[in-house]
Design a protein around this motif. Structure first.
Motif, PDB file in Angstrom:
ATOM      1  N   THR A  43      28.465   7.360   7.433  1.00  0.00           N
ATOM      2  CA  THR A  43      27.686   6.929   8.587  1.00  0.00           C
ATOM      3  C   THR A  43      27.221   8.171   9.334  1.00  0.00           C
ATOM      4  O   THR A  43      27.811   9.250   9.168  1.00  0.00           O
ATOM      5  CB  THR A  43      28.500   6.007   9.522  1.00  0.00           C
ATOM      6  OG1 THR A  43      27.743   5.743  10.707  1.00  0.00           O
ATOM      7  CG2 THR A  43      29.823   6.630   9.916  1.00  0.00           C
ATOM      8  N   ASP A  46      27.050   8.073  12.635  1.00  0.00           N
ATOM      9  CA  ASP A  46      27.549   7.825  13.983  1.00  0.00           C
ATOM     10  C   ASP A  46      28.903   8.523  14.129  1.00  0.00           C
ATOM     11  O   ASP A  46      29.875   8.141  13.465  1.00  0.00           O
ATOM     12  CB  ASP A  46      27.689   6.314  14.202  1.00  0.00           C
ATOM     13  CG  ASP A  46      28.106   5.956  15.609  1.00  0.00           C
ATOM     14  OD1 ASP A  46      29.262   6.275  15.978  1.00  0.00           O
ATOM     15  OD2 ASP A  46      27.299   5.357  16.341  1.00  0.00           O
ATOM     16  N   GLN A  93      31.278  -1.841  13.992  1.00  0.00           N
ATOM     17  CA  GLN A  93      29.917  -1.384  13.718  1.00  0.00           C
ATOM     18  C   GLN A  93      28.912  -2.477  14.072  1.00  0.00           C
ATOM     19  O   GLN A  93      29.108  -3.653  13.747  1.00  0.00           O
ATOM     20  CB  GLN A  93      29.760  -1.010  12.240  1.00  0.00           C
ATOM     21  CG  GLN A  93      28.408  -0.381  11.898  1.00  0.00           C
ATOM     22  CD  GLN A  93      28.307   0.001  10.421  1.00  0.00           C
ATOM     23  OE1 GLN A  93      28.969  -0.584   9.576  1.00  0.00           O
ATOM     24  NE2 GLN A  93      27.478   0.988  10.122  1.00  0.00           N
ATOM     25  N   GLN A 112      23.679   0.267  15.097  1.00  0.00           N
ATOM     26  CA  GLN A 112      24.274   1.525  14.620  1.00  0.00           C
ATOM     27  C   GLN A 112      23.913   1.765  13.155  1.00  0.00           C
ATOM     28  O   GLN A 112      23.622   2.887  12.748  1.00  0.00           O
ATOM     29  CB  GLN A 112      25.802   1.480  14.772  1.00  0.00           C
ATOM     30  CG  GLN A 112      26.292   1.684  16.201  1.00  0.00           C
ATOM     31  CD  GLN A 112      27.790   1.487  16.319  1.00  0.00           C
ATOM     32  OE1 GLN A 112      28.344   0.515  15.802  1.00  0.00           O
ATOM     33  NE2 GLN A 112      28.452   2.409  17.002  1.00  0.00           N
ATOM     34  N   ASP A 135      20.287   2.922  12.898  1.00  0.00           N
ATOM     35  CA  ASP A 135      20.152   4.333  13.271  1.00  0.00           C
ATOM     36  C   ASP A 135      20.598   5.241  12.133  1.00  0.00           C
ATOM     37  O   ASP A 135      19.977   6.271  11.853  1.00  0.00           O
ATOM     38  CB  ASP A 135      20.972   4.633  14.537  1.00  0.00           C
ATOM     39  CG  ASP A 135      20.423   3.907  15.772  1.00  0.00           C
ATOM     40  OD1 ASP A 135      19.262   3.459  15.723  1.00  0.00           O
ATOM     41  OD2 ASP A 135      21.163   3.792  16.765  1.00  0.00           O
ATOM     42  N   SER A 136      21.708   4.860  11.461  1.00  0.00           N
ATOM     43  CA  SER A 136      22.205   5.661  10.340  1.00  0.00           C
ATOM     44  C   SER A 136      21.216   5.682   9.179  1.00  0.00           C
ATOM     45  O   SER A 136      21.001   6.714   8.550  1.00  0.00           O
ATOM     46  CB  SER A 136      23.560   5.129   9.847  1.00  0.00           C
ATOM     47  OG  SER A 136      24.610   5.648  10.617  1.00  0.00           O
TER      48      SER A 136
END
Length: 395
Positions: free
Chosen positions: A139, A141, A183, A187, A190-191
């Motif tokens: 990920t 994040d 998660q 998120q 965005d990844s």
């Protein structure tokens, strides 16, 4: 399900050939991730040089007992093979070339963790024959990375990819995970955006599975692992398929996306249920109709591999089991399974005669569709989402 072969006297033999694929396991890691159930050990204090000695001896014993013809694909997994120092890396890779005749166009993959590949190590890998790297990004994040026990940051992935490109590597892949604790879909989105900005030829995308003997499993049993709802996880997978498809990547296998020509050749060996050498602690191998698992512990492996092939267990694969395996793994591929490949592997056996009932049922459920050229079957778009239901029909 009752296998049709159980009722007939004629059991076609499995078509056997010398493996053209080689898997090697390096079981050392910088740390143990919270979800990981692979055979891996924190590298600090481990007898890594003694392990490489034993591994070389296993190579020697393997080629003496099962001489290779030509190796088309090599995959070095772990653990984190890139915890080896540059001298250890050089030594290890030269031993591979010493015992296994590699094809001129061999696909030679090594797994790596972001932050473990400086320029000196990348140079040792290139010179040793590695031409494909698969980075465990998981990920982008940083909060989620900490939640799952990764010790790298998102920036380390970006820098590691830049280093690999600077060192001359063009065939690069990253793993992303979804369905992580707490998660959100945002998120994940965005990844994926950050992953696509890296402009790589290959992406592997895996839903989190809570495996036994992991910290996550212990938390799950105590109801302390806040996983996304099933519908949210499905939405994440659908988003991944849509974004990567729109970006020009072919969804060639349930968890894998590639630009044309960059599909993982080594993993395709597994999905075609073809034989492969498996070396190293805890490694699995499949050759001449037998599957084996090696001894798992580092010291027990070293002691065993210095004397003989370090087998923990070895089993003959029945024709019925091999046929079921062929269907289960082959249907993971976008192209599906075809009659010609089935005939080749099982000496003329007919796919529809053997699995007709299951195939018809899955077609009625809208999970499988018939393909005309070459004649066979593949997952429908609905089947891709519910693949486990399909694969279970052939166990």
């Amino acid at each position: 399900m009752e296998h049709p072969l159980n009722t007939t006297n004629h059991v076609p033999a499995v078509h056997e050939w010398t493996p053209r694929a080689l898997y090697i396991h390096i079981p050392f890691c910088t740390n143990k991730c919270f979800y990981c159930d692979f055979n891996s050990y924190v590298a600090a204090g481990q007898p890594i040089d003694a392990y490489l000695d034993a591994l070389e001896n296993e190579m020697k014993l393997t080629v003496a007992e099962h001489p290779p013809t030509i190796i088309n694909t090599v995959f070095v997994g772990g653990g984190t093979p890139t915890v080896l120092t540059p001298p250890q890396m050089t030594r290890f890779l030269s031993s591979v070339k010493k015992y296994f005749p590699l094809a001129d166009d061999v696909e030679f993959t090594m797994e790596a963790n972001p932050g473990t590949t400086d320029m000196e190590k990348l140079k040792a890998m290139r010179e040793g024959g590695v031409n494909r790297i698969s980075f465990g990004a998981q990920t982008f994040d940083d909060g989620l990375l900490a939640t799952i026990g990764r010790i790298h940051a998102a920036q380390d992935v970006i820098e590691s990819i830049a280093n690999a490109k600077a060192a001359g590597f063009t065939n690069l892949s990253i793993d992303l995970m979804f369905g992580l604790p707490n998660q959100t879909l945002q998120q994940l989105k965005d990844s994926v955006t950050k992953a696509l900005e890296l402009d790589l030829p290959h992406y592997s995308l895996y839903g989190l599975k809570v495996e036994e003997n992991t910290l996550f499993h212990r938390l799950y049993q105590r109801d302390e692992l806040p996983l996304p709802e099933e519908d949210d996880e499905l939405a994440m997978y659908e988003h991944l398929m849509e974004r990567l498809g729109n970006a020009g990547y072919r969804h060639y296998e349930i968890s894998n996306f590639a630009r044309p020509g960059f599909e993982s050749q080594h993993n395709t060996t597994y999905w075609h249920n073809e034989p492969y050498y498996g070396l190293g602690a805890g490694a699995h191998g499949y050759l001449l109709g037998q599957r084996h698992v090696n001894i798992k512990g580092v010291q027990p492996y070293i002691e065993s591999a210095n004397k003989a092939l370090p087998r923990l267990e070895q089993n003959n694969v029945s024709v019925e089991e091999a046929m079921g395996d062929f269907m289960m793994v082959g249907l993971r591929l976008q192209e599906g399974v075809d009659q010609l490949s089935f005939e080749r592997q099982f000496n003329g056996a007919n796919l529809e005669e053997l699995f007709g009932e299951a195939l018809q049922k899955l077609q009625k459920q809208g999970l499988l569709e018939k393909v005309e050229q070459p004649a066979g079957y593949r997952l429908t778009s609905k089947g891709i989402l519910f693949g486990n239901e399909v694969f279970g029909a052939f166990v």
